[in-house]
Scaffold this motif. Structure first.
Motif: not given
Length: 86
Positions: A33-39
């Protein structure tokens, strides 16, 4: 030795291809999930279903090719201007 800057590709408005698991109850588990959104957490379950589209026609390679074509066109214009000036 110095490292080259990462090659950044503009992301199309349609998003980018991504894989996740959707269970029979509709819940989604996204192990990256963090691949495109570090949040977001690295593994997200249940993930927010509003962030996912099945069958979205996103093409990262089309974006890469478009970016390369525009960069090549700009380079050709710069070279033509240099030749004209000299």
């Amino acid at each position: 030795p110095t490292m080259a800057a990462p090659y950044r590709v503009p992301v199309p408005a349609e998003g980018v291809p991504h894989s996740w698991v959707q269970f029979d109850d509709g819940s989604i588990a996204d192990l990256t999930a963090d691949q495109f959104d570090a949040r977001l957490p690295k593994s997200w379950w249940p993930a927010d279903q509003a962030r996912y589209r099945v069958g979205a026609k996103a093409s990262i390679w089309a974006a890469v090719n478009k970016h390369r074509e525009e960069a090549n066109l700009t380079e050709r214009r710069i070279n033509a201007a240099r030749e004209w000036w000299h």
